[in-house]
Scaffold this active site. Structure first.
Site, PDB file in Angstrom:
ATOM      1  CG  HIS A 184      -2.052   0.952   1.126  1.00 44.64           C
ATOM      2  ND1 HIS A 184      -3.360   0.538   1.044  1.00 44.64           N
ATOM      3  CD2 HIS A 184      -2.083   2.308   1.065  1.00 44.64           C
ATOM      4  CE1 HIS A 184      -4.151   1.610   0.949  1.00 44.64           C
ATOM      5  NE2 HIS A 184      -3.385   2.695   0.948  1.00 44.64           N
ATOM      6  CG  HIS A 186       3.835   2.715   3.387  1.00 42.59           C
ATOM      7  ND1 HIS A 186       3.829   1.641   2.530  1.00 42.59           N
ATOM      8  CD2 HIS A 186       4.907   2.533   4.204  1.00 42.59           C
ATOM      9  CE1 HIS A 186       4.839   0.835   2.827  1.00 42.59           C
ATOM     10  NE2 HIS A 186       5.524   1.350   3.827  1.00 42.59           N
TER      11      HIS A 186
HETATM   12 ZN   LIG Z   1      -4.030  -1.425   0.853  1.00 46.40          ZN
END
Ligand SMILES: [Zn+2]
Ligand SMILES: [Zn+2]
Ligand SMILES: [Zn+2]
Length: 352
Positions: A184, A186
């Protein structure tokens, strides 16, 4: 014998500021596209803890940008009960922090137990950059990327205000080989009670330069690189170039034209320009070398004293070669792509 005499030497280059050397291996030189290889997929067996709906899988957010009817509001997760799902940015404490806040505020006075030992007091946070799992800078919508930059600035302000914090490192690991286990989008923020070595060396060298010439060395570097063969892209606010002594193939730096020691005071227009610069640069890298793993990190100065001579910037290190015995043993590097070749390829890959 004749062959040896005929062979041109590789170039040995030194960093603008650091006492760091790199061999630019022109004889073994590789084309940027030689590095394109299949992406190492991150195998995520469990649910993504950073995706919308899974907020309960992380500690409560210390900062949220919430999308509400009257615009975007800054908030925190409640300590108990339902956590909001209408977030655009979510900043959470790292579950396994490298540096943690002091248990008692007064501990900050005693971080150094001896000259060689201190508690790792500071902070370690994760900035979830988007509710969309894959919204990395190369593909992000510009307004979302602007929010990411605002979040960097907000966390920089909050953490640097703590009395036990001497430096705040904001960085991003992308791809498995660059050290990330969660795919994800980040970034991370680590606040430390010391100024890290590389930054301190840059501070010392730029201070000496300022003492001698009464000007900022980075302002000079920007002027020089903007008209040379290592320029990749520039707009009204930023210059992107492959540094003269790049230690990574395809390395590039993003440097603001405006002199400032930190990005805390960026204007709205500058944040917009930085978002555009990030997106164009990372899209070019992605297109050129098949979405390679990379690390990036900001260098900045928090002490007021450095405001005349230090100049913040972002350094991007694509992870395309493996540092082995020589590099690890000596802190001296070999780069098989010349910065001039890297810049030319990236310059041609930038799509406006
Ligand atoms: Zn995710
Ligand atoms: Zn400057
Ligand atoms: Zn730097």
């Amino acid at each position: 014998m004749l062959r040896v005499l005929d062979m041109p030497y590789n170039e040995l280059r030194k960093d603008y500021l650091l006492n760091r050397w790199v061999v630019i291996a022109t004889e073994r030189s590789r084309r940027p596209t030689d590095f394109a290889k299949p992406k190492a997929e991150i195998t995520q067996t469990a649910a993504c803890p950073m995706c919308v709906g899974n907020e309960h899988l992380t500690p409560p957010a210390v900062m949220l940008y919430l999308k509400e009817n009257d615009g975007i509001n800054v908030a925190q997760d409640p300590l108990t009960g339902e956590r909001p799902k209408n977030w655009l940015i979510r900043v959470i404490p790292n579950l396994y922090p490298a540096y943690s806040p002091p248990k008692q505020p007064e501990d900050s006075e005693q971080i150094f137990k001896t000259e060689f030992l201190a508690d790792a007091i500071g902070g370690h946070e994760v900035i979830v950059e988007s509710p969309n799992h894959d919204e990395d800078p190369a593909d992000a919508e510009l307004p979302q990327l602007e929010l990411v930059i605002h979040a960097y600035i907000d966390r920089l302000k909050a953490l640097s205000a703590k009395p036990y914090v001497k430096y705040v490192s904001i960085f991003r690991n992308f791809g498995k080989e660059a050290g990330t286990s969660l795919s994800h989008a980040h970034s991370q923020v680590i606040a430390t009670p010391i100024v890290p070595t590389t930054v301190q060396e840059e501070l010392d060298a730029s201070k000496s330069y300022y003492r001698e010439y009464r000007k900022c060395v980075f302002c000079d570097i920007v002027k020089q690189e903007a008209k040379g063969p290592r320029l990749i892209y520039e707009n009204a606010e930023f210059v992107v170039f492959a540094p003269y002594a790049s230690i990574n193939p395809m390395e590039f730096w993003i440097v603001p034209k405006k002199h400032s020691a930190t990005m805390i005071d960026l204007t709205g227009a500058e944040v917009e320009a930085l978002a555009e610069t990030l997106k164009l640069s990372f899209k070019a890298l992605k297109d050129l070398v098949n979405d390679p793993p990379y690390n990036y990190g900001f260098h900045l100065a928090l002490n007021q004293e450095a405001k005349d001579y230090y100049h913040w910037h972002l350094e991007v290190y694509p992870k395309l070669s493996i540092w082995a015995g020589f590099e690890l043993n000596t802190g001296t590097y070999i780069n098989t792509v010349t910065p001039e070749t890297a810049a030319e390829s990236l310059r041609n890959a930038v799509k406006l």
